[in-house]
Design a protein around this motif. Structure first.
Motif, PDB file in Angstrom:
ATOM      1  N   HIS A  10       0.598  -1.201   0.160  1.00  0.00           N
ATOM      2  CA  HIS A  10       0.024   0.107   0.007  1.00  0.00           C
ATOM      3  C   HIS A  10       0.972   1.313   0.036  1.00  0.00           C
ATOM      4  N   ALA A  11       2.086   1.141  -0.044  1.00  0.00           N
ATOM      5  CA  ALA A  11       2.865   2.680   0.074  1.00  0.00           C
ATOM      6  C   ALA A  11       2.593   3.384  -1.105  1.00  0.00           C
ATOM      7  N   GLN A  12       2.494   2.917  -2.405  1.00  0.00           N
ATOM      8  CA  GLN A  12       2.076   3.981  -3.382  1.00  0.00           C
ATOM      9  C   GLN A  12       0.588   4.537  -3.074  1.00  0.00           C
ATOM     10  N   GLN A  13      -0.224   3.781  -2.644  1.00  0.00           N
ATOM     11  CA  GLN A  13      -1.650   4.468  -2.390  1.00  0.00           C
ATOM     12  C   GLN A  13      -1.572   5.270  -1.398  1.00  0.00           C
ATOM     13  N   TRP A  14      -0.944   5.197  -0.315  1.00  0.00           N
ATOM     14  CA  TRP A  14      -1.032   5.989   0.830  1.00  0.00           C
ATOM     15  C   TRP A  14       0.195   7.385   0.572  1.00  0.00           C
ATOM     16  N   HIS A  15       1.013   7.091  -0.361  1.00  0.00           N
ATOM     17  CA  HIS A  15       1.753   8.428  -0.852  1.00  0.00           C
ATOM     18  C   HIS A  15       0.816   9.096  -1.689  1.00  0.00           C
ATOM     19  N   ASP A  16       0.111   8.788  -2.546  1.00  0.00           N
ATOM     20  CA  ASP A  16      -0.652   9.124  -3.399  1.00  0.00           C
ATOM     21  C   ASP A  16      -1.908   9.816  -2.675  1.00  0.00           C
ATOM     22  N   ALA A  17      -2.209   9.577  -1.502  1.00  0.00           N
ATOM     23  CA  ALA A  17      -3.231  10.213  -0.717  1.00  0.00           C
ATOM     24  C   ALA A  17      -2.603  11.314  -0.064  1.00  0.00           C
ATOM     25  N   GLY A  18      -1.361  11.556   0.160  1.00  0.00           N
ATOM     26  CA  GLY A  18      -1.042  12.492   0.645  1.00  0.00           C
ATOM     27  C   GLY A  18      -0.051  12.369   2.116  1.00  0.00           C
ATOM     28  N   LEU A  19       0.274  11.017   2.092  1.00  0.00           N
ATOM     29  CA  LEU A  19       0.961  10.860   3.060  1.00  0.00           C
ATOM     30  C   LEU A  19       2.669  11.419   3.042  1.00  0.00           C
ATOM     31  N   THR A  20       3.110  11.875   3.651  1.00  0.00           N
ATOM     32  CA  THR A  20       4.561  12.618   3.479  1.00  0.00           C
ATOM     33  C   THR A  20       5.745  12.039   4.228  1.00  0.00           C
ATOM     34  N   ASN A  21       5.498  11.412   5.075  1.00  0.00           N
ATOM     35  CA  ASN A  21       6.446  10.856   6.187  1.00  0.00           C
ATOM     36  C   ASN A  21       6.186   9.425   6.766  1.00  0.00           C
ATOM     37  N   ILE A  22       7.341   8.604   6.839  1.00  0.00           N
ATOM     38  CA  ILE A  22       6.969   7.239   7.318  1.00  0.00           C
ATOM     39  C   ILE A  22       7.995   6.756   8.318  1.00  0.00           C
ATOM     40  N   ASN A  23       7.600   6.438   9.525  1.00  0.00           N
ATOM     41  CA  ASN A  23       8.553   5.923  10.300  1.00  0.00           C
ATOM     42  C   ASN A  23       7.937   4.372  10.702  1.00  0.00           C
ATOM     43  N   VAL A  24       8.853   3.433  10.225  1.00  0.00           N
ATOM     44  CA  VAL A  24       8.806   2.009  10.205  1.00  0.00           C
ATOM     45  C   VAL A  24       9.475   1.281  11.438  1.00  0.00           C
ATOM     46  N   SER A  25       9.064   0.489  12.438  1.00  0.00           N
ATOM     47  CA  SER A  25       9.620  -0.171  13.499  1.00  0.00           C
ATOM     48  C   SER A  25      10.464  -1.382  13.034  1.00  0.00           C
ATOM     49  N   VAL A  26      12.003  -1.244  13.156  1.00  0.00           N
ATOM     50  CA  VAL A  26      12.510  -2.445  12.891  1.00  0.00           C
ATOM     51  C   VAL A  26      13.758  -2.357  14.124  1.00  0.00           C
ATOM     52  N   ASP A  27      13.346  -3.469  14.898  1.00  0.00           N
ATOM     53  CA  ASP A  27      14.391  -3.461  16.092  1.00  0.00           C
ATOM     54  C   ASP A  27      15.465  -4.388  16.105  1.00  0.00           C
ATOM     55  N   SER A  28      15.640  -5.164  14.976  1.00  0.00           N
ATOM     56  CA  SER A  28      16.650  -5.964  14.706  1.00  0.00           C
ATOM     57  C   SER A  28      16.839  -6.156  13.297  1.00  0.00           C
ATOM     58  N   LEU A  29      18.159  -6.000  12.657  1.00  0.00           N
ATOM     59  CA  LEU A  29      18.423  -6.452  11.221  1.00  0.00           C
ATOM     60  C   LEU A  29      18.473  -8.114  11.262  1.00  0.00           C
ATOM     61  N   ASP A  30      18.627  -8.758  12.294  1.00  0.00           N
ATOM     62  CA  ASP A  30      18.553 -10.415  12.383  1.00  0.00           C
ATOM     63  C   ASP A  30      17.353 -10.910  12.448  1.00  0.00           C
ATOM     64  N   PRO A  31      16.887 -11.480  11.350  1.00  0.00           N
ATOM     65  CA  PRO A  31      15.566 -12.006  11.270  1.00  0.00           C
ATOM     66  C   PRO A  31      15.008 -12.614  12.607  1.00  0.00           C
ATOM     67  N   ARG A  32      15.977 -13.767  13.115  1.00  0.00           N
ATOM     68  CA  ARG A  32      15.714 -14.205  14.014  1.00  0.00           C
ATOM     69  C   ARG A  32      15.515 -13.376  15.321  1.00  0.00           C
ATOM     70  N   MET A  33      16.219 -12.260  15.576  1.00  0.00           N
ATOM     71  CA  MET A  33      16.078 -11.444  16.605  1.00  0.00           C
ATOM     72  C   MET A  33      14.764 -10.534  16.744  1.00  0.00           C
ATOM     73  N   PHE A  34      14.571 -10.221  15.110  1.00  0.00           N
ATOM     74  CA  PHE A  34      13.293  -9.331  14.968  1.00  0.00           C
ATOM     75  C   PHE A  34      12.138 -10.345  15.408  1.00  0.00           C
ATOM     76  N   HIS A  35      12.128 -11.448  14.923  1.00  0.00           N
ATOM     77  CA  HIS A  35      11.129 -12.487  15.495  1.00  0.00           C
ATOM     78  C   HIS A  35      10.938 -12.581  17.219  1.00  0.00           C
ATOM     79  N   GLN A  36      12.042 -12.618  17.628  1.00  0.00           N
ATOM     80  CA  GLN A  36      12.084 -12.722  19.245  1.00  0.00           C
ATOM     81  C   GLN A  36      11.566 -11.432  19.746  1.00  0.00           C
ATOM     82  N   ILE A  37      11.863 -10.108  19.216  1.00  0.00           N
ATOM     83  CA  ILE A  37      11.426  -9.036  19.876  1.00  0.00           C
ATOM     84  C   ILE A  37       9.982  -8.720  19.511  1.00  0.00           C
TER      85      ILE A  37
END
Length: 328
Positions: A107-134
């Motif tokens: 949905h990124a394109q749809q939201w951008h087109d609707a007027g969203l200007t800034n996005i914050n995404v939560s990514v607490d780890s770059l290790d997929p296993r640690m990401f899953h754990q957290i």
């Protein structure tokens, strides 16, 4: 324009954090480790019309940035309509959202087109296993594809939030720095904050951002000047990096001096602070457009009671049971 929202410490408020739901589909250890449980019995979330009246009142009193929060805000079926409504409001220059990113790829394109200007995404780890754990969810690769989709949709920068957790992700600074070397990502390390339900987690995993700050300065990173609608992060840039590093350190002594934001919960309560002791009911003044003057007066009256600090450094956690309850 009505009078600018201002408190008794001469802080002006240009930034509204607007929660549209407290529901979340992730089970992050620092927020909802046991999954979502309704905190407001028999109470529905603000409707699109009610949200519009909130935004209009704030815009009329000098607010130029609205961040849509949750829970996970994109769980609302009318999320795109909410973005478009806020973007269309005169005076609002930035429409941001904070998300766990699980719907971003589609949905990124749809939201951008609707007027969203800034996005914050939560990514607490770059290790997929640690990401899953957290997070309690095995969705690392889906979220990362969502970030790529946001750039493809036309977002010039994506902010990524990572909660600092001692003994979990605290050794990942080199990996995070390598990730933003060639990507225009503002990576924001957020100190773990103590809430009513998280005492033992805080004791076991809190880590100050000062060590990262010292490392950045020692390695040629330079702190950027903050603009009036920016959040509380200290942002650092480096000539050799496309990305930036932000540090949110709420236990610093002067953290609240530059406060410029107010919060409205998904059920229509105004919160002076994420760690305040009470919410001010607004919903009874959101039923028709003729109530705006009374709504503004109630908000201005409440601002007279906004405290100088959240007093987190003194062990005060306020009434907040968990971060999803009033929009983090």
């Amino acid at each position: 324009m009505a009078v600018q929202f201002e408190d008794s410490f001469n802080r002006k408020f240009y930034y509204l954090r607007l929660s549209i739901t407290d529901v979340c589909n992730f089970r992050c250890t620092y927020c909802l480790p046991d999954g979502y449980k309704p905190t407001q019995k028999n109470s529905s979330f603000l409707t699109l019309d009610e949200l519009h009246r909130v935004v209009a009142a704030f815009a009329d009193c000098g607010t130029s940035k609205v961040r849509i929060t949750g829970g996970e805000p994109t769980l609302r079926k009318d999320f795109t309509d909410i973005v478009a409504m806020i973007a269309a409001q005169e005076g609002i220059e930035k429409v941001a959202m904070t998300t766990n990113g699980y719907r971003l790829e589609k949905h990124a394109q749809q939201w951008h087109d609707a007027g969203l200007t800034n996005i914050n995404v939560s990514v607490d780890s770059l290790d997929p296993r640690m990401f899953h754990q957290i997070t309690g969810e095995n969705k690392f690769h889906q979220v990362m594809r969502g970030i790529d989709a946001a750039f493809d949709a036309g977002f010039e920068q994506v902010k990524v939030n990572a909660v600092l957790l001692k003994d979990l992700n605290s050794g990942e600074l080199p990996a995070f720095l390598n990730w933003i070397k060639d990507k225009p990502i503002q990576l924001r390390f957020i100190e773990l904050m103590q809430t009513g339900e998280m005492n033992s987690l805080f004791e076991n995993h809190h880590l100050s951002g000062v060590s990262i700050r010292n490392h950045l300065i020692a390695n040629g990173w330079i702190m950027k000047v903050r603009s009036q609608s920016d959040g509380p992060a200290e942002v650092f840039c480096h000539p050799d990096y496309a990305g930036e590093i932000g540090l949110i350190m709420p236990y610093k002594k002067d953290f609240c001096d530059s406060c410029n934001r107010l919060r409205v919960s998904a059920v229509g309560k105004l919160h002076m602070c994420l760690f305040g002791d009470y919410g001010v009911e607004l919903r009874d003044l959101l039923q028709d457009d003729s109530q705006e003057e009374s709504l503004i007066a109630r908000i201005q009256g409440a601002l007279a009671n906004k405290k100088q600090s959240h007093f987190l450094d003194q062990g005060h956690t306020g009434m907040t049971p968990h971060l999803a309850s009033i929009g983090g």
